[in-house]
Motif scaffolding. Sequence first.
Motif, mmCIF file in Angstrom:
data_model
loop_
_atom_site.group_PDB
_atom_site.id
_atom_site.type_symbol
_atom_site.label_atom_id
_atom_site.label_comp_id
_atom_site.label_asym_id
_atom_site.label_seq_id
_atom_site.Cartn_x
_atom_site.Cartn_y
_atom_site.Cartn_z
ATOM 1 N N LEU A 1 -8.899 -12.158 -24.805
ATOM 2 C CA LEU A 1 -7.871 -12.496 -24.094
ATOM 3 C C LEU A 1 -6.217 -12.136 -24.699
ATOM 4 N N LEU A 2 -6.758 -11.151 -25.781
ATOM 5 C CA LEU A 2 -5.714 -10.292 -25.957
ATOM 6 C C LEU A 2 -5.636 -8.710 -24.814
ATOM 7 N N VAL A 3 -6.631 -8.803 -24.671
ATOM 8 C CA VAL A 3 -6.773 -7.554 -23.430
ATOM 9 C C VAL A 3 -6.725 -7.786 -22.360
ATOM 10 N N ASP A 4 -7.523 -9.112 -21.904
ATOM 11 C CA ASP A 4 -7.120 -9.084 -20.270
ATOM 12 C C ASP A 4 -5.583 -9.737 -19.906
ATOM 13 N N LEU A 5 -4.813 -9.842 -21.359
ATOM 14 C CA LEU A 5 -2.985 -10.344 -20.739
ATOM 15 C C LEU A 5 -2.335 -8.909 -21.110
ATOM 16 N N LEU A 6 -3.368 -7.872 -21.300
ATOM 17 C CA LEU A 6 -2.422 -6.646 -21.455
ATOM 18 C C LEU A 6 -3.065 -5.423 -20.059
ATOM 19 N N GLN A 7 -4.193 -6.172 -19.634
ATOM 20 C CA GLN A 7 -4.371 -5.644 -18.353
ATOM 21 C C GLN A 7 -3.535 -6.508 -17.365
ATOM 22 N N GLN A 8 -2.515 -7.052 -17.557
ATOM 23 C CA GLN A 8 -1.857 -7.537 -15.851
ATOM 24 C C GLN A 8 -0.978 -6.574 -16.319
ATOM 25 N N VAL A 9 -0.171 -6.128 -17.248
ATOM 26 C CA VAL A 9 0.398 -4.910 -17.333
ATOM 27 C C VAL A 9 0.671 -4.059 -16.825
ATOM 28 N N ASP A 10 0.804 -3.806 -15.362
ATOM 29 C CA ASP A 10 0.895 -2.452 -14.458
ATOM 30 C C ASP A 10 2.410 -2.257 -14.601
ATOM 31 N N ILE A 11 2.681 -0.756 -15.384
ATOM 32 C CA ILE A 11 3.975 -0.922 -15.861
ATOM 33 C C ILE A 11 4.240 1.248 -15.588
ATOM 34 N N ASP A 12 5.148 1.345 -15.038
ATOM 35 C CA ASP A 12 5.100 2.828 -14.382
ATOM 36 C C ASP A 12 5.821 3.453 -15.367
ATOM 37 N N PHE A 13 5.416 3.966 -16.881
ATOM 38 C CA PHE A 13 6.319 4.546 -17.781
ATOM 39 C C PHE A 13 7.192 5.400 -17.509
ATOM 40 N N GLU A 14 6.640 6.093 -16.473
ATOM 41 C CA GLU A 14 8.025 7.793 -15.983
ATOM 42 C C GLU A 14 9.213 6.532 -15.475
ATOM 43 N N GLU A 15 8.696 5.424 -14.470
ATOM 44 C CA GLU A 15 9.524 5.504 -13.790
ATOM 45 C C GLU A 15 11.112 4.573 -15.115
ATOM 46 N N GLU A 16 10.473 3.974 -16.119
ATOM 47 C CA GLU A 16 11.564 3.110 -16.386
ATOM 48 C C GLU A 16 11.932 3.812 -17.728
ATOM 49 N N LEU A 17 11.180 5.190 -18.250
ATOM 50 C CA LEU A 17 12.328 6.180 -19.056
ATOM 51 C C LEU A 17 12.978 6.386 -18.164
ATOM 52 N N SER A 18 12.907 6.731 -16.746
ATOM 53 C CA SER A 18 13.613 7.941 -15.766
ATOM 54 C C SER A 18 15.749 6.937 -15.560
ATOM 55 N N LYS A 19 14.900 5.912 -16.569
ATOM 56 C CA LYS A 19 16.448 4.507 -16.022
ATOM 57 C C LYS A 19 17.221 5.294 -17.242
ATOM 58 N N TYR A 20 16.739 5.741 -18.340
ATOM 59 C CA TYR A 20 17.513 5.908 -20.108
ATOM 60 C C TYR A 20 17.248 7.779 -19.839
ATOM 61 N N THR A 21 17.022 8.053 -19.667
ATOM 62 C CA THR A 21 16.812 9.866 -19.420
ATOM 63 C C THR A 21 17.071 10.707 -18.672
ATOM 64 N N GLY A 22 17.266 9.860 -17.478
ATOM 65 C CA GLY A 22 16.935 11.438 -16.105
ATOM 66 C C GLY A 22 15.287 11.760 -15.878
ATOM 67 N N ASP A 23 15.318 11.956 -14.844
ATOM 68 C CA ASP A 23 13.679 11.752 -14.064
ATOM 69 C C ASP A 23 12.824 13.387 -14.894
ATOM 70 N N ILE A 24 13.790 14.517 -15.410
ATOM 71 C CA ILE A 24 13.027 15.620 -15.420
ATOM 72 C C ILE A 24 12.627 15.111 -16.379
ATOM 73 N N VAL A 25 13.157 15.003 -18.016
ATOM 74 C CA VAL A 25 12.847 14.325 -19.281
ATOM 75 C C VAL A 25 11.915 13.090 -19.229
ATOM 76 N N ALA A 26 11.859 12.008 -18.325
ATOM 77 C CA ALA A 26 10.774 11.806 -18.105
ATOM 78 C C ALA A 26 9.379 11.590 -17.968
ATOM 79 N N HIS A 27 9.506 13.223 -16.500
ATOM 80 C CA HIS A 27 8.459 13.437 -16.244
ATOM 81 C C HIS A 27 7.666 14.357 -17.115
ATOM 82 N N GLN A 28 8.334 15.347 -18.331
ATOM 83 C CA GLN A 28 8.282 16.127 -19.165
ATOM 84 C C GLN A 28 7.319 14.853 -20.845
#
Lengths: 247, 158
Positions: B99-126
Amino acid sequence: MTQETTHFGFKEVATQDKQGMVRGVFDSVANKYDLMNDVLSFGAHRLWKHYTIATSNVKAGDKVLDIAGGTGDLARAFAMKVGDSGQVVLSDINAAMLNEGRKNLINKGVSGVEFVQLSGEQIPFADNSFDCVSIAFGLRNVTDKDQCIREMYRVLKPGGCLLILEFSKTDIALLEKFYEFYSFNIMPQLGKIIADDEDSYQYLAESIRKHPNQETLKQMVLDAGFGLCEYHNLSGGIVALHKGIKI
Amino acid sequence: MQAVILERALNYLLETHQIDVSLLDGKVVHFSLQDLPIEVGFVCTNTRIFVTTDTSTIADVNIKLKASVFLALLQGEDLTKLLREDKIIIHGDVKTAQLLVDLLQQVDIDFEEELSKYTGDIVAHQVGKLAKKFKSSDNPLTSIKDKITTLLIRPKVQ
């Protein structure tokens, strides 16, 4: 017949008298409470409270009860987290403190918080009512702490979160020595100069020493029925945040 | 502190992805990564997840795996297959783990996109590039150490 006693700072007093004596302390310090907190903790109380809110796991729509909420620092932050669909109840046993809280929140433009004068030992709410119950720097003033924790357990919903922010014990020797000197020599003097009340701040220092340490309080929380309790030491253990989950 | 950050991140994901954890209500899952010093407990209750570092609590299920296997799980790898390959060790209620794995697999997140909101695109990409290298390695800590050692011994001459 022997009279039941409890501690009021380092003094041994009749159990039924403690509540009134604590009320006297807070009646006396209410109007200078925030200023004294900033001065005595060098502003650190704001960080401790901020950490408490960050740890609370409270979300929009939740119902939160803040016990011994005093001047409303936590209630204000909770109100922002729960939003219009949630509910925050700011409570205190002391009318003067509650009035300060009401004034503060109005001045800061916070609306929707309810104010209730109550004792943490007899919380006038139904079982399983709140998602989160907090008590910051209040538990050490409660006469029957176990009863207060049981009451907080009762009013929490299953899965609800208890937050106890309170002075505790540091195990850093150097810090402990400084803190000992500061608490008993500087704090009461500052109380005298700023709030014209040395005795209340002498009581504050003494009541901190009489409060259970981290592990003892954790066991008290577990004994009250919480399925899980862990604590986070802040400022080297001068303050500890206990977090209990009703599972 | 890590538990607080993890707890906030998880609950943020639950909220933003509108994931329902009610099927796991009241379940306690102990989770440890074999190659990183991470051992935490997840308590799923009251439509949210609490993260605890106190692993003395009795859990419904204990899950042990490597960081790379965890990332594979997040990307949709089949739990049964990983179990058969001994890449994941589960003690306790396998249904809760699933059940936990099923739940985790529902999460489809673009980590770079989320991170870029705080660090800017270059840092997020690296950071994203680093994470991909980390993910492709079976032993990420050793791999990072090796890369640093190589860099220190034979720095790239421009």
